[in-house]
Design a protein around this motif. Sequence first.
Motif, PDB file in Angstrom:
ATOM      1  N   TYR A 180      10.113  18.621  -9.465  1.00 37.30           N
ATOM      2  CA  TYR A 180       8.756  18.751  -8.949  1.00 37.30           C
ATOM      3  C   TYR A 180       7.696  18.199  -9.886  1.00 37.30           C
ATOM      4  N   ALA A 181       7.955  17.039 -10.418  1.00 35.21           N
ATOM      5  CA  ALA A 181       6.981  16.420 -11.306  1.00 35.21           C
ATOM      6  C   ALA A 181       6.195  15.330 -10.578  1.00 35.21           C
ATOM      7  N   LEU A 182       6.325  15.270  -9.243  1.00 31.57           N
ATOM      8  CA  LEU A 182       5.546  14.277  -8.494  1.00 31.57           C
ATOM      9  C   LEU A 182       4.079  14.705  -8.459  1.00 31.57           C
ATOM     10  N   PHE A 183       3.192  13.702  -8.334  1.00 29.30           N
ATOM     11  CA  PHE A 183       1.771  14.034  -8.187  1.00 29.30           C
ATOM     12  C   PHE A 183       1.560  14.548  -6.765  1.00 29.30           C
ATOM     13  N   PRO A 184       1.135  15.817  -6.619  1.00 31.88           N
ATOM     14  CA  PRO A 184       1.111  16.439  -5.280  1.00 31.88           C
ATOM     15  C   PRO A 184       0.060  15.831  -4.357  1.00 31.88           C
ATOM     16  N   ASN A 185      -1.001  15.271  -4.942  1.00 32.45           N
ATOM     17  CA  ASN A 185      -2.102  14.741  -4.124  1.00 32.45           C
ATOM     18  C   ASN A 185      -1.934  13.267  -3.802  1.00 32.45           C
ATOM     19  N   MET A 186      -0.798  12.689  -4.177  1.00 29.41           N
ATOM     20  CA  MET A 186      -0.539  11.275  -3.864  1.00 29.41           C
ATOM     21  C   MET A 186       0.612  11.184  -2.878  1.00 29.41           C
ATOM     22  N   THR A 187       0.590  10.149  -2.045  1.00 32.60           N
ATOM     23  CA  THR A 187       1.713   9.924  -1.130  1.00 32.60           C
ATOM     24  C   THR A 187       2.930   9.473  -1.936  1.00 32.60           C
ATOM     25  N   VAL A 188       4.065   9.442  -1.251  1.00 31.12           N
ATOM     26  CA  VAL A 188       5.294   8.942  -1.865  1.00 31.12           C
ATOM     27  C   VAL A 188       5.068   7.524  -2.408  1.00 31.12           C
ATOM     28  N   ALA A 189       4.482   6.667  -1.588  1.00 27.08           N
ATOM     29  CA  ALA A 189       4.268   5.273  -2.012  1.00 27.08           C
ATOM     30  C   ALA A 189       3.344   5.207  -3.232  1.00 27.08           C
ATOM     31  N   GLN A 190       2.291   6.043  -3.230  1.00 30.68           N
ATOM     32  CA  GLN A 190       1.366   6.043  -4.375  1.00 30.68           C
ATOM     33  C   GLN A 190       2.055   6.568  -5.635  1.00 30.68           C
ATOM     34  N   ASN A 191       2.920   7.573  -5.455  1.00 31.38           N
ATOM     35  CA  ASN A 191       3.692   8.074  -6.589  1.00 31.38           C
ATOM     36  C   ASN A 191       4.567   6.968  -7.183  1.00 31.38           C
ATOM     37  N   VAL A 192       5.283   6.267  -6.315  1.00 32.45           N
ATOM     38  CA  VAL A 192       6.213   5.234  -6.793  1.00 32.45           C
ATOM     39  C   VAL A 192       5.435   4.081  -7.434  1.00 32.45           C
ATOM     40  N   ALA A 193       4.212   3.832  -6.924  1.00 38.68           N
ATOM     41  CA  ALA A 193       3.410   2.705  -7.439  1.00 38.68           C
ATOM     42  C   ALA A 193       2.712   3.047  -8.754  1.00 38.68           C
ATOM     43  N   PHE A 194       2.740   4.330  -9.141  1.00 41.88           N
ATOM     44  CA  PHE A 194       1.916   4.796 -10.255  1.00 41.88           C
ATOM     45  C   PHE A 194       2.098   3.964 -11.544  1.00 41.88           C
ATOM     46  N   GLY A 195       3.361   3.816 -11.963  1.00 44.68           N
ATOM     47  CA  GLY A 195       3.635   3.087 -13.208  1.00 44.68           C
ATOM     48  C   GLY A 195       3.261   1.611 -13.103  1.00 44.68           C
ATOM     49  N   LEU A 196       3.337   1.077 -11.895  1.00 41.99           N
ATOM     50  CA  LEU A 196       3.016  -0.342 -11.686  1.00 41.99           C
ATOM     51  C   LEU A 196       1.520  -0.566 -11.836  1.00 41.99           C
ATOM     52  N   LYS A 197       0.750   0.396 -11.328  1.00 43.19           N
ATOM     53  CA  LYS A 197      -0.706   0.332 -11.418  1.00 43.19           C
ATOM     54  C   LYS A 197      -1.136   0.341 -12.891  1.00 43.19           C
ATOM     55  N   ILE A 198      -0.535   1.257 -13.646  1.00 36.24           N
ATOM     56  CA  ILE A 198      -0.861   1.359 -15.086  1.00 36.24           C
ATOM     57  C   ILE A 198      -0.548   0.055 -15.798  1.00 36.24           C
ATOM     58  N   LYS A 199       0.546  -0.584 -15.387  1.00 35.58           N
ATOM     59  CA  LYS A 199       0.956  -1.850 -16.010  1.00 35.58           C
ATOM     60  C   LYS A 199       0.112  -3.025 -15.539  1.00 35.58           C
ATOM     61  N   GLY A 200      -0.712  -2.796 -14.506  1.00 32.29           N
ATOM     62  CA  GLY A 200      -1.549  -3.870 -13.974  1.00 32.29           C
ATOM     63  C   GLY A 200      -0.786  -4.861 -13.112  1.00 32.29           C
ATOM     64  N   VAL A 201       0.295  -4.407 -12.496  1.00 26.02           N
ATOM     65  CA  VAL A 201       1.048  -5.283 -11.584  1.00 26.02           C
ATOM     66  C   VAL A 201       0.170  -5.537 -10.343  1.00 26.02           C
ATOM     67  N   PRO A 202       0.002  -6.797  -9.942  1.00 25.54           N
ATOM     68  CA  PRO A 202      -0.859  -7.108  -8.784  1.00 25.54           C
ATOM     69  C   PRO A 202      -0.413  -6.358  -7.520  1.00 25.54           C
ATOM     70  N   ARG A 203      -1.396  -6.049  -6.688  1.00 24.05           N
ATOM     71  CA  ARG A 203      -1.189  -5.202  -5.513  1.00 24.05           C
ATOM     72  C   ARG A 203      -0.033  -5.657  -4.609  1.00 24.05           C
ATOM     73  N   SER A 204       0.000  -6.958  -4.311  1.00 24.30           N
ATOM     74  CA  SER A 204       1.023  -7.429  -3.360  1.00 24.30           C
ATOM     75  C   SER A 204       2.415  -7.284  -3.952  1.00 24.30           C
ATOM     76  N   GLU A 205       2.527  -7.562  -5.236  1.00 18.34           N
ATOM     77  CA  GLU A 205       3.822  -7.427  -5.904  1.00 18.34           C
ATOM     78  C   GLU A 205       4.207  -5.942  -5.968  1.00 18.34           C
ATOM     79  N   ALA A 206       3.215  -5.081  -6.249  1.00 17.53           N
ATOM     80  CA  ALA A 206       3.468  -3.638  -6.332  1.00 17.53           C
ATOM     81  C   ALA A 206       3.940  -3.117  -4.973  1.00 17.53           C
ATOM     82  N   ASP A 207       3.294  -3.546  -3.901  1.00 17.17           N
ATOM     83  CA  ASP A 207       3.699  -3.097  -2.556  1.00 17.17           C
ATOM     84  C   ASP A 207       5.153  -3.472  -2.270  1.00 17.17           C
ATOM     85  N   ALA A 208       5.516  -4.686  -2.651  1.00 14.63           N
ATOM     86  CA  ALA A 208       6.884  -5.146  -2.410  1.00 14.63           C
ATOM     87  C   ALA A 208       7.868  -4.333  -3.236  1.00 14.63           C
TER      88      ALA A 208
END
Length: 353
Positions: free
Chosen positions: A84-112
């Motif tokens: 239960y270490a997921l961020f409760p206020n984020m969707t599954v997709a937002q949770n999975v994208a979290f580390g990518l966002k911090i790394k600055g991975v571009p949106r389209s690549e992150a979505d894929a």
Amino acid sequence: MAFLELKNLQKSFGLNTVVKDFSLSVGAGEFISLLGPSGCGKTTVLRMVAGFETPTTGVIEIGGQNVTYAKPNARNIGMVFQAYALFPNMTVAQNVAFGLKIKGVPRSEADARVAEMLKLIGLPDLGGRYPFQLSGGQQQRVALARALAPRPNVLLLDEPLSALDAKIRVSLRNEIREIQKELGITTIFVTHDQEEALSMSDRIVVMYGGVAEQVGNPFEIYSRPRTQFVANFVGTLNTFEAKAVDGEKGVISLAGRQIALTEGGLAARKDEALSVALRPEALHLGRGSDDDILLPAEVEDVHFMGAIIRLKLNVAGTKVSLDTFNRSDAPPPSAGSTVEIGFAPRDLIVLQG
Ligand code: ADP
Ligand code: MG
């Protein structure tokens, strides 16, 4: 060459040294378990690898680079915790994208990448859900996807299955192992569950009191345990008091019989007391092979465990468990009866320390 090297790690909190002279070489793509009871230092080792704790002494290398004092985010490590270490206020997709966002991975690549990860964990359609809408097992799969999304070099798993129901736990074991193999990612898995460690690992480190007691593959750890602690911790054990008859030739005396050990010599003086052990499945009713040692035993209790029946026996005053397959053509002996049991000398485990 090893991909992850832990060299003589030591960690003290004040006067309390909780990890002692811990060394381990992990090959690229290897799955290693740290197995041991609560408080033995497993999480502390993992936290040092992740960079959340600094070793008191010792060195950590990843891919040949000394990262002992590197910040966590400079190590490219993915981590999954107990539950239960997921961020409760984020969707599954937002949770999975979290580390990518911090790394600055571009949106389209992150979505894929998110779509790829959700497919990998078998939940391709649940990206829009929130954690509270998922089962415990689904949440842990999402935690795994979140850890893997930034394509880490090393995956650290700290008892990720221990909060889940028994059935889910077993199926997730297999899933985690399959995903780990598919990605070929170097992994350290922490658990206090010997079955988990035995069924998932390339190699297991059995820990006790901050020390690596034994390192080996599952067969070595289960069938060739070197210490009393390892032997007891990884399965049921029947221990017998024996004596050395001829250390050099590896002859011992057990329950009044002289037995030549198949592995040869022993570092023991004549008449030195020895602790020798047999797993329950190494004992059988009657003779199993020509070189079997046979002993009389009294049946004290019969436990049906499904495919296996465990007989509780008394062998010359020693309590012994014997496992036998449940066969439809041969009902097991009943409590109170006397039987003859056999074992092969090669199955004897001599315990030191
Ligand atoms: P495990 O994961 O095997 O259960 P831990 O690594 O969490 O064990 O803990 C090992 C020992 O170190 C325990 O006795 C624990 O109380 C102690 N410990 C862990 N973290 C700290 C800390 N930050 N400060 C003091 N003691 C700690
Ligand atoms: Mg722990």
